[in-house]
Design an enzyme around this catalytic site. Structure first.
Site, PDB file in Angstrom:
ATOM      1  N   GLU A  23       0.849  -1.183   0.000  1.00 19.63           N
ATOM      2  CA  GLU A  23       0.000   0.000   0.000  1.00 19.63           C
ATOM      3  C   GLU A  23       0.891   1.242   0.000  1.00 19.63           C
ATOM      4  O   GLU A  23       1.911   1.283   0.676  1.00 19.63           O
ATOM      5  CB  GLU A  23      -0.915   0.026   1.232  1.00 19.63           C
ATOM      6  CG  GLU A  23      -1.963  -1.067   1.214  1.00 19.63           C
ATOM      7  CD  GLU A  23      -3.040  -0.890   2.274  1.00 19.63           C
ATOM      8  OE1 GLU A  23      -3.115   0.181   2.920  1.00 19.63           O
ATOM      9  OE2 GLU A  23      -3.831  -1.845   2.447  1.00 19.63           O
ATOM     10  N   HIS A  83      -4.431   6.489   0.196  1.00 24.26           N
ATOM     11  CA  HIS A  83      -3.670   5.242   0.252  1.00 24.26           C
ATOM     12  C   HIS A  83      -4.260   4.266  -0.762  1.00 24.26           C
ATOM     13  O   HIS A  83      -5.306   4.532  -1.365  1.00 24.26           O
ATOM     14  CB  HIS A  83      -3.637   4.652   1.669  1.00 24.26           C
ATOM     15  CG  HIS A  83      -4.914   4.046   2.148  1.00 24.26           C
ATOM     16  ND1 HIS A  83      -5.966   4.790   2.617  1.00 24.26           N
ATOM     17  CD2 HIS A  83      -5.300   2.752   2.253  1.00 24.26           C
ATOM     18  CE1 HIS A  83      -6.940   3.997   2.990  1.00 24.26           C
ATOM     19  NE2 HIS A  83      -6.568   2.743   2.781  1.00 24.26           N
ATOM     20  N   HIS A  85      -5.289   0.189  -1.981  1.00 24.76           N
ATOM     21  CA  HIS A  85      -5.671  -1.190  -1.659  1.00 24.76           C
ATOM     22  C   HIS A  85      -5.296  -2.015  -2.887  1.00 24.76           C
ATOM     23  O   HIS A  85      -6.117  -2.176  -3.794  1.00 24.76           O
ATOM     24  CB  HIS A  85      -7.174  -1.306  -1.390  1.00 24.76           C
ATOM     25  CG  HIS A  85      -7.619  -0.761  -0.077  1.00 24.76           C
ATOM     26  ND1 HIS A  85      -8.947  -0.667   0.264  1.00 24.76           N
ATOM     27  CD2 HIS A  85      -6.923  -0.290   0.991  1.00 24.76           C
ATOM     28  CE1 HIS A  85      -9.048  -0.161   1.487  1.00 24.76           C
ATOM     29  NE2 HIS A  85      -7.835   0.080   1.940  1.00 24.76           N
ATOM     30  N   ASP A  96      -9.046   0.659   8.329  1.00 26.12           N
ATOM     31  CA  ASP A  96      -9.073   2.085   7.987  1.00 26.12           C
ATOM     32  C   ASP A  96      -9.981   2.846   8.954  1.00 26.12           C
ATOM     33  O   ASP A  96      -9.629   3.927   9.442  1.00 26.12           O
ATOM     34  CB  ASP A  96      -9.556   2.301   6.551  1.00 26.12           C
ATOM     35  CG  ASP A  96      -8.598   1.756   5.513  1.00 26.12           C
ATOM     36  OD1 ASP A  96      -7.391   1.655   5.786  1.00 26.12           O
ATOM     37  OD2 ASP A  96      -9.073   1.428   4.402  1.00 26.12           O
TER      38      ASP A  96
END
Length: 144
Positions: A23, A83, A85, A96
């Site tokens: 990530e 971010h 995934h 999260d």
């Protein structure tokens, strides 16, 4: 709603592809509106220092402070964070939600399979942080 310039969207997507299978993460700067339309003007890549960067992200705390200073020097507000995934959907995971700490800020999430960008605002309950009403609300992403 979050307005994301096409060149910033492209840069985040490229970082996510280059960072795969880990990530990637970073900070979004620009004009922040807690209830309406935030506009991204810049993105600041950050190191992911999570124990397992394939399934989690954590922005290096010292780097985060430097990025916040840089935003302040440029008279930008913290619009939110981003971010990726790499193997998951473009929506917040339970991790999260457990780690969200910035009320009313946007959390942009990039999925690589399928390729998609989603954005979510972290809303806190009436009792403040860590209240039963804490949740992510999906927001519209407008690419300009």
């Amino acid at each position: 709603m979050i307005v994301l310039p096409a060149e910033i969207r492209a840069a985040i997507l490229e970082r996510a592809r280059d960072g795969d299978p880990k990530e990637i993460c970073g900070v979004l700067g620009g004009a922040y509106d807690p209830d309406g339309r935030s506009r991204v003007a810049s993105q600041y890549p950050a190191r992911n220092v999570a124990d397992d960067p394939r399934t989690r992200y954590e922005i290096d705390p010292e780097q985060q402070l430097r990025l916040f200073d840089r935003l302040e020097d440029r008279s930008e507000s913290i619009v939110g964070f981003y971010h990726s995934h790499p193997r998951g959907p473009a929506r917040p995971s339970a991790t999260d939600a457990a780690n969200a700490a910035w009320p009313d800020r946007s959390y942009v999430i990039v999925s690589l399979e399928p390729l998609e960008i989603g954005s979510w605002r972290w809303r806190t309950g009436s009792d403040g942080a860590d209240a039963p009403g804490d949740r992510f609300e999906r927001e519209q992403v407008v690419v300009e």
